[in-house]
Design an enzyme around this catalytic site. Structure first.
Site, PDB file in Angstrom:
ATOM      1  N   SER A  55       0.893  -1.155  -0.160  1.00 60.85           N
ATOM      2  CA  SER A  55      -0.178  -0.009  -0.052  1.00 60.85           C
ATOM      3  C   SER A  55       0.950   1.225  -0.120  1.00 60.85           C
ATOM      4  CB  SER A  55      -0.973  -0.221   1.241  1.00 60.85           C
ATOM      5  OG  SER A  55      -2.108   0.847   0.960  1.00 60.85           O
ATOM      6  N   ASP A 191      -5.855  -3.325  -2.584  1.00 65.63           N
ATOM      7  CA  ASP A 191      -4.900  -2.975  -1.521  1.00 65.63           C
ATOM      8  C   ASP A 191      -4.271  -4.107  -1.125  1.00 65.63           C
ATOM      9  OD1 ASP A 191      -3.471  -1.968   1.099  1.00 65.63           O
ATOM     10  OD2 ASP A 191      -4.307  -0.163   0.305  1.00 65.63           O
TER      11      ASP A 191
END
Length: 324
Positions: A55, A191
């Site tokens: 991320s 993500d």
């Protein structure tokens, strides 16, 4: 990139996810660079063999792998934060324009600002052009399986670095999934935090697999860098009574935090005294992924710098430098 036959992965730098709190990681990396300089050693990129990120940590890891210093990456967060996480007026307008395509429960942000920043930072750079072996996590919702991007994997070498970062930072409810083609297949990427918000275990597994000189995890030196530890409680009544609507945002934070702490526990026991973790508790109100107010940024910077001044942190960094 060097070929697999001579690949070095004994010294690992791993970077957690955490949205705007990636700024905290960058400030802590500045502290690591200062400690290295005081110890008469060169900077981060020369000290670590494998970089891993999830991320926002993927953005930092990719930036480092391009040769950008932590100070420049920290400024990236400061100067682009309102573009990545637009304010209420821009969000409302964006949601209105997406109403007919994404419905009333569209992601909070449309990711146009995030993509603009990533393209500006990484340009036409491909994953295979990383100056050090690089590993980035994401998740394909079509095949329902993790995708671990590797700069040293031929099938991933030509992937644009900005796209890899976009895929890894598509936090559900915050940003839309990202469409890209990986290994010849159309993917719907979200993500990397849903796989491993702390990618340390992924990096350890890769080192054990790729570096012939590493016989066990205790041969490794690992620096795992967090973005601040949430400690905001969810009271029993809420946890018992909340349904899908109430849990929609908190559950993402809980899942990210849970797998982060689980990996930390595993890594401590696998690596032993070669494992170093930079992490600090966040005050309530500093833990949102997308709070880019001047007040919050100043508070995050104060917390990060105070942590570096603590005797325990200085001792930890001295131990890391000695191990490296």
């Amino acid at each position: 990139m060097q070929g697999d036959a001579v690949m070095k992965m004994r010294r690992i730098l791993s970077l957690d996810g955490g949205g705007i709190r990636g700024l905290v990681s960058c400030l802590w990396l500045e502290g690591v660079e200062d400690a290295l300089a005081q110890g008469g050693k060169p900077g981060l990129l020369k000290q670590f063999d494998l970089l891993a990120g999830s991320s926002t940590g993927a953005i930092v890891a990719c930036g480092l792998a391009m040769g950008l210093p932590p100070t420049q990456l920290a400024e990236l967060y400061r100067s682009n934060r309102h573009l990545i996480f637009p304010g209420m007026a821009d969000r409302l307008w964006s949601r209105a324009t997406r109403l007919f395509t994404q419905g009333v429960s569209a992601p909070r942000y449309d990711a146009k600002g995030l993509e603009k920043v990533l393209k500006k930072v990484f340009g036409a750079t491909t994953l295979g052009q990383a100056k050090k072996p690089l590993l980035v996590t994401s998740y394909d919702t079509i095949e329902r399986k993790p995708i671990v991007f590797k700069s040293f994997k031929p099938e991933h070498a030509n992937l644009p670095m900005w796209e890899v970062c976009r895929a890894s930072s598509a936090a559900p409810t915050y940003f839309p999934a990202f469409a890209m083609k990986v290994e010849g297949r159309a993917r719907s990427m979200i993500d990397g935090g849903v796989v491993a918000n702390n990618p340390t275990a992924c990096a350890i597994a890769e080192a054990l697999r790729k570096d012939a000189r590493v016989d066990s995890a205790q041969d490794l030196v690992v620096l795992s860098v967090g973005t601040g530890q949430r400690n905001r409680p969810i009271d029993l009544k809420s946890a018992q009574e909340w349904g899908a609507v109430e849990w929609a945002i908190p559950i993402i934070d809980v899942l990210f935090d849970g797998n982060t702490d689980a990996v930390d526990y595993i890594a401590q026991h696998l690596v032993g005294d070669g494992y170093f973790r930079l992490q600090a508790d966040l005050l309530t109100g500093l833990d949102d992924l997308d709070d880019v107010s001047a007040t919050n940024i100043a508070a995050l910077e104060s917390m990060a710098r105070t942590y570096l001044l603590q005797a325990e942190t200085r001792k930890k960094l001295a131990g890391l430098v000695a191990k490296l």
